[in-house]
Scaffold this active site. Structure first.
Site, PDB file in Angstrom:
ATOM      1  N   SER A 257       0.832  -1.201   0.000  1.00 59.24           N
ATOM      2  CA  SER A 257       0.000   0.000   0.000  1.00 59.24           C
ATOM      3  C   SER A 257       0.862   1.244   0.000  1.00 59.24           C
ATOM      4  CB  SER A 257      -0.881   0.006   1.243  1.00 59.24           C
ATOM      5  OG  SER A 257      -0.063   0.132   2.396  1.00 59.24           O
ATOM      6  N   LYS A 258       0.298   2.310  -0.528  1.00 59.40           N
ATOM      7  CA  LYS A 258       1.085   3.535  -0.647  1.00 59.40           C
ATOM      8  C   LYS A 258       1.397   4.146   0.713  1.00 59.40           C
ATOM      9  CE  LYS A 258      -3.069   6.161  -1.814  1.00 59.40           C
ATOM     10  NZ  LYS A 258      -3.705   7.006  -2.822  1.00 59.40           N
ATOM     11  N   ARG A 259       0.677   3.718   1.707  1.00 59.53           N
ATOM     12  CA  ARG A 259       0.953   4.167   3.069  1.00 59.53           C
ATOM     13  C   ARG A 259       2.334   3.706   3.524  1.00 59.53           C
ATOM     14  NH1 ARG A 259      -2.740   5.571   7.297  1.00 59.53           N
ATOM     15  NH2 ARG A 259      -3.333   7.121   5.913  1.00 59.53           N
ATOM     16  N   LYS A 260       2.721   2.535   3.075  1.00 61.69           N
ATOM     17  CA  LYS A 260       3.939   1.919   3.604  1.00 61.69           C
ATOM     18  C   LYS A 260       5.032   1.685   2.579  1.00 61.69           C
ATOM     19  CE  LYS A 260       1.135  -0.320   7.096  1.00 61.69           C
ATOM     20  NZ  LYS A 260       0.325  -1.495   7.381  1.00 61.69           N
ATOM     21  N   ASP A 468      -0.754  10.206   2.318  1.00 62.97           N
ATOM     22  CA  ASP A 468      -0.316   8.983   2.980  1.00 62.97           C
ATOM     23  C   ASP A 468       1.154   9.017   3.363  1.00 62.97           C
ATOM     24  OD1 ASP A 468      -2.771   7.557   2.999  1.00 62.97           O
ATOM     25  OD2 ASP A 468      -2.566   7.344   0.843  1.00 62.97           O
TER      26      ASP A 468
END
Length: 485
Positions: A257-260, A468
RNA sequence: GGUCCCAUCGUCUAACGGUUAGGACAUGGCCCUCUCAAGGCUAAAAUAGGGGUUCGAUUCCCCUUGGGACUACCA
């Protein structure tokens, strides 16, 4: 000599082109090109609310950049077009009606409110979620009349579940049958109130009409495959073969995910990752040819390519390995090739950062000096310095509190894509209420986001970095500040 | 919660019943060297646990555990 192998990549034009799309495209491409088949590109834009302008073009560019050229697609046409689902609406409607006539699907007039209530109740009673079949009870002729009269409705798949039926398909990668009990399968919506099909209907109808032989897609689709199998059966069509690729993961093993993790192909390109390294890396994650070398190109992969050599376990997307591969490919370039690579990277990066390039220009002293300002956009982890956070005006606790509160505030944007102005307003609230003066608060945020007290304008930078990654950076900053003795 | 998928060094993987369980990235050490890279050598590091089947299980089967995905009028 053309074979009957026809595969497709079917991205949704939502946001930035995703590395997962390239991953799936790569294996589809390999199967097609290793067997003299065709590789198609189909745009799945049946959810109008999620489509973003420019995204489609951006996907084309990114896939072409990687060398994953398609034989049929919306931009180049082909014998089974159109290849954009929003241009095929009548086809889906007609097919949905066919199913209603056959008794394999039915009209459903349930309101969103009733559905929400039903779901709530199911949750409260810890029952399994799914449509309760309420509208199955309506007499078909009666239902047909109501629908015809213009009453809002959807069309649902009628899953046969009276006699403990099961639905099975064979997975070409796992090399095994996967079986579901029909009781577990929801009466999936096929045609929405707005007349658009859901993925399930559109995907089956198109794959059939486009003569797709192998459906190679991500693992997250396994649970809905039985629904597709039922659709093929209901239509009386031959089934394609199914193959599910394991999901790319973050370091913590959750779905990438783009969060991580960086996931945008545009980001990789702007950051200077070479197409060769990306392809090689994605290949390495999902496939092993059995040959000794870990360095390979797409055409190397074509040799003896086989679906059952694709791995079944979900790999962690390890940026370190990608970086090493990238170094090796850059080193392997001829001098001309290297210069070309630099030109391309600078050009792409400058365009990628276009909203802020005029600010970079103002600060550009000489040579390739724009790197000094833009490097921070392409780092996954910043190197913080204690003295940047803890100053005469600030102490550890203040910084921690300010940043923690801000992370929450930014998170609250939810699905919205915040602009520079949004970030400014959001931060203003904190400069007014936090214990710190405005100047120090802003400096604290600046350091957390950019890694330095000297940077490009903060709000614009944040907009470009994205919500994010901003939250991610602020959290990393909090952790760093906490670790200061 | 339910259903399904998955399981070899920290990470990516090889070994499709018989290997001292191999390689790569990352990590540590050493060498080379005008710096930094690069390069060379080297070290530490894995079959989740328990049952079967078998002369023999990393490999086949079952259970447990762990992780993941799905559970939308999103794809």
């Amino acid at each position: 000599m053309a074979s009957n192998i026809r595969v497709r990549i079917a991205p949704s034009p939502t946001g930035e082109p995703h590395v997962g799309t390239a991953y799936t495209a790569l294996f589809n491409y390999c199967l097609a090109h290793s067997a003299n088949g065709k590789f198609l590109l189909r745009i799945e834009d049946t959810d109008q609310t999620r489509c973003t302008p420019g995204s489609e073009e951006s996907i084309f560019k990114a896939l072409r950049w990687l060398g994953l050229e398609w034989d049929e697609g919306p931009d180049i046409g082909g014998p089974f077009g159109p290849y954009r689902q929003s241009e095929r609406l009548p086809i889906y409607k007609e097919h949905a009606m066919q199913l209603v006539e056959k008794g394999s699907a039915y009209f459903c007039f349930c309101t969103q409110e009733r559905l929400a209530k039903m779901q709530e109740k199911q949750k409260a009673e810890k029952k399994n979620l799914g449509y309760d079949g309420c509208c199955r009870l309506i007499d078909p002729t009666e239902a047909g009349k109501r629908a015809h009269a213009g009453e809002p409705h959807v069309i649902r798949l009628k899953v046969e579940k009276s006699n403990n039926e099961t639905t099975t398909f064979f997975d070409e990668i796992r090399q095994k049958d996967v079986t579901y009990n029909n009781i577990e399968i929801d009466d999936q919506i096929l045609l929405k109130t707005d007349g658009f099909p859901t993925y399930h209907l559109a995907n089956v109808v198109d794959d059939h009409l486009m003569r797709i032989s192998h459906v190679i897609r991500a693992e997250e689709w396994i649970p809905s495959t039985p629904k597709h199998v039922m659709l093929y059966k209901a239509f009386g069509w031959d089934m394609p073969k199914f193959a599910h690729l394991s999901l790319l993961r973050n370091a913590d093993k959750s779905k990438v995910s783009k969060r991580k993790n960086p996931v945008s192909l545009n980001w990789f390109r702007a950051a200077g990752y070479t197409k060769e390294a990306i392809i090689n890396f994605l290949g390495l994650l999902g496939y092993s040819s059995g040959s000794a070398s870990e360095r390979f190109t797409i055409s190397d992969m074509l040799n003896g390519f086989s679906l059952d050599r694709i791995s079944t376990s979900s790999p962690v997307f390890d940026l370190e390995k990608l970086k090493t591969l990238n170094e090796e490919y850059i080193r392997g370039y001829s001098l001309d090739g290297y210069i070309q690579y630099m030109k391309d990277t600078i050009d792409f990066a400058a365009r990628h950062l276009s909203p802020i390039m005029s600010e970079v220009q103002k600060r550009h002293k000489i040579g390739l000096g724009f790197n000094v300002w833009t490097d921070m956009f392409f780092k996954t982890e910043l190197e913080y310095t204690a003295n940047d956070f803890i100053t005469k005006e600030t102490n550890k606790k203040q910084v921690e509190d300010t940043l923690s509160a801000l992370a929450k505030a930014i998170d609250a944007f939810g699905k919205k894509i915040p602009t520079a102005q949004d970030f400014e307003e959001c931060i203003r609230i904190y400069t007014d209420t936090s214990g710190l003066d405005a100047r120090s608060t802003l400096m604290t945020v600046r350091v957390a986001i950019t890694g330095s007290q000297t940077s490009l304008p903060l709000y614009e930078s944040m907009a470009l970095i994205g919500k994010d990654r901003c939250v991610q950076r602020i959290k990393q900053a909090v952790a760093y500040v906490r670790s200061i003795r």
